[in-house]
Design a protein around this motif. Sequence first.
Motif, PDB file in Angstrom:
ATOM      1  N   GLU A 138      20.242 -31.366  43.003  1.00  0.00           N
ATOM      2  CA  GLU A 138      20.561 -30.914  41.643  1.00  0.00           C
ATOM      3  C   GLU A 138      20.474 -29.401  41.478  1.00  0.00           C
ATOM      4  O   GLU A 138      19.464 -28.777  41.807  1.00  0.00           O
ATOM      5  CB  GLU A 138      19.612 -31.564  40.641  1.00  0.00           C
ATOM      6  N   LEU A 139      21.526 -28.839  40.909  1.00  0.00           N
ATOM      7  CA  LEU A 139      21.522 -27.477  40.392  1.00  0.00           C
ATOM      8  C   LEU A 139      21.220 -27.589  38.897  1.00  0.00           C
ATOM      9  O   LEU A 139      21.973 -28.235  38.156  1.00  0.00           O
ATOM     10  CB  LEU A 139      22.875 -26.805  40.639  1.00  0.00           C
ATOM     11  N   GLN A 140      20.144 -26.960  38.456  1.00  0.00           N
ATOM     12  CA  GLN A 140      19.666 -27.160  37.090  1.00  0.00           C
ATOM     13  C   GLN A 140      20.545 -26.485  36.048  1.00  0.00           C
ATOM     14  O   GLN A 140      21.023 -25.360  36.241  1.00  0.00           O
ATOM     15  CB  GLN A 140      18.235 -26.627  36.968  1.00  0.00           C
ATOM     16  N   VAL A 141      20.755 -27.198  34.945  1.00  0.00           N
ATOM     17  CA  VAL A 141      21.372 -26.665  33.734  1.00  0.00           C
ATOM     18  C   VAL A 141      20.324 -26.775  32.632  1.00  0.00           C
ATOM     19  O   VAL A 141      19.804 -27.856  32.370  1.00  0.00           O
ATOM     20  CB  VAL A 141      22.646 -27.447  33.348  1.00  0.00           C
ATOM     21  N   LEU A 142      20.011 -25.656  31.998  1.00  0.00           N
ATOM     22  CA  LEU A 142      18.956 -25.612  30.994  1.00  0.00           C
ATOM     23  C   LEU A 142      19.119 -24.325  30.196  1.00  0.00           C
ATOM     24  O   LEU A 142      19.668 -23.342  30.707  1.00  0.00           O
ATOM     25  CB  LEU A 142      17.581 -25.635  31.675  1.00  0.00           C
ATOM     26  N   ASP A 143      18.637 -24.326  28.957  1.00  0.00           N
ATOM     27  CA  ASP A 143      18.629 -23.072  28.197  1.00  0.00           C
ATOM     28  C   ASP A 143      17.363 -22.299  28.540  1.00  0.00           C
ATOM     29  O   ASP A 143      16.263 -22.672  28.143  1.00  0.00           O
ATOM     30  CB  ASP A 143      18.673 -23.343  26.694  1.00  0.00           C
ATOM     31  N   ALA A 155      17.216 -22.753  34.673  1.00  0.00           N
ATOM     32  CA  ALA A 155      18.647 -22.652  34.975  1.00  0.00           C
ATOM     33  C   ALA A 155      18.857 -21.788  36.205  1.00  0.00           C
ATOM     34  O   ALA A 155      18.216 -20.755  36.384  1.00  0.00           O
ATOM     35  CB  ALA A 155      19.391 -22.061  33.790  1.00  0.00           C
ATOM     36  N   GLY A 156      19.753 -22.244  37.081  1.00  0.00           N
ATOM     37  CA  GLY A 156      20.030 -21.513  38.321  1.00  0.00           C
ATOM     38  C   GLY A 156      19.159 -21.934  39.479  1.00  0.00           C
ATOM     39  O   GLY A 156      19.371 -21.477  40.607  1.00  0.00           O
ATOM     40  N   SER A 157      18.185 -22.806  39.232  1.00  0.00           N
ATOM     41  CA  SER A 157      17.331 -23.282  40.322  1.00  0.00           C
ATOM     42  C   SER A 157      17.962 -24.479  41.012  1.00  0.00           C
ATOM     43  O   SER A 157      18.726 -25.242  40.410  1.00  0.00           O
ATOM     44  CB  SER A 157      15.948 -23.674  39.800  1.00  0.00           C
ATOM     45  N   LEU A 158      17.670 -24.620  42.292  1.00  0.00           N
ATOM     46  CA  LEU A 158      17.888 -25.882  42.985  1.00  0.00           C
ATOM     47  C   LEU A 158      16.606 -26.654  42.725  1.00  0.00           C
ATOM     48  O   LEU A 158      15.543 -26.316  43.235  1.00  0.00           O
ATOM     49  CB  LEU A 158      18.161 -25.644  44.463  1.00  0.00           C
ATOM     50  N   TYR A 159      16.700 -27.659  41.901  1.00  0.00           N
ATOM     51  CA  TYR A 159      15.576 -28.217  41.167  1.00  0.00           C
ATOM     52  C   TYR A 159      14.351 -28.517  42.034  1.00  0.00           C
ATOM     53  O   TYR A 159      14.461 -29.202  43.050  1.00  0.00           O
ATOM     54  CB  TYR A 159      16.015 -29.470  40.409  1.00  0.00           C
ATOM     55  N   LYS A 160      13.222 -27.959  41.609  1.00  0.00           N
ATOM     56  CA  LYS A 160      11.912 -28.132  42.216  1.00  0.00           C
ATOM     57  C   LYS A 160      11.838 -27.602  43.653  1.00  0.00           C
ATOM     58  O   LYS A 160      10.898 -27.892  44.379  1.00  0.00           O
ATOM     59  CB  LYS A 160      11.478 -29.613  42.193  1.00  0.00           C
ATOM     60  N   GLN A 161      12.852 -26.827  44.075  1.00  0.00           N
ATOM     61  CA  GLN A 161      12.833 -26.261  45.422  1.00  0.00           C
ATOM     62  C   GLN A 161      12.956 -24.747  45.429  1.00  0.00           C
ATOM     63  O   GLN A 161      12.121 -24.058  46.002  1.00  0.00           O
ATOM     64  CB  GLN A 161      13.952 -26.858  46.287  1.00  0.00           C
TER      65      GLN A 161
END
Length: 256
Positions: A138-143, A155-161
């Motif tokens: 997952e590539l995170q989408v978030l405000d 946002a912009g993270s490769l989730y939890k990694q």
Amino acid sequence: MKRSILIFGILVINALLVQAQQPAKPEDTEVWAPVPAKVSPAKVYGGAPSDAIFLFNGKDLDQWVNSGDAASAKKWKLADGIMTVDKSAGDLQTKEKFMDFQLHIEYRIPENISGSGQGRGNSGIFLAALPWGAGGYELQVLDNYDNKTYVNGQAGSLYKQSPPMVNACLKPGEWQTYDIAWTAPRFNEDGSVKSPAVATVFHNGILVQNATILKGDTPYIGQPTYRKHDASPIKLQSHGDKSEPISYRNIWLRKL
């Protein structure tokens, strides 16, 4: 016999010396084939090049299915060339499966967004959706324009990694872009990893992941792991939080 070997050795050495004395030429390092295929770039930023596949062009959702039930008629809302998360329909994923690709996707978090942390405009782009565990990569989408959370979940993270290199978020209500180069993992016959997944990500034109090597999938709880798989669909997440639903548009892909 020894004399013949000696003479042969002298000849080889002389030949090498002559070759070494030859002046270098530009042609020595020129490669002429194979010739790269010609691709016409788009005339505007975010436009699709000539070899792109449109996953969503604003006209229909024909390239997408319900992740929980591919035969279901439940999909997201479509209006004015935009698709918006419908929480009752759950996640959507592409009908087609992919390996390596370049992906362009645009999203908008509503201007009237509420909530905080992970409960503020949460969605996600699964670059390879898997039918088990965490569901893929997952590539995170978030405000995160003005919203604090753990950095490997913003946002912009490769989730939890992998946290993003910088925070490139725009204000809620503005259209934002991801441009992604994805290399899928490869596996040996026994299921061991032959080569890991790699992602390069530009967020709103700014580099936030630079050839990042993934350690495995992206679970909410626990450590990342790899399980053998082949080509996979791309999935857009309906997170299910109480914040206003996110919209997407102009999604295209180039197979690499």
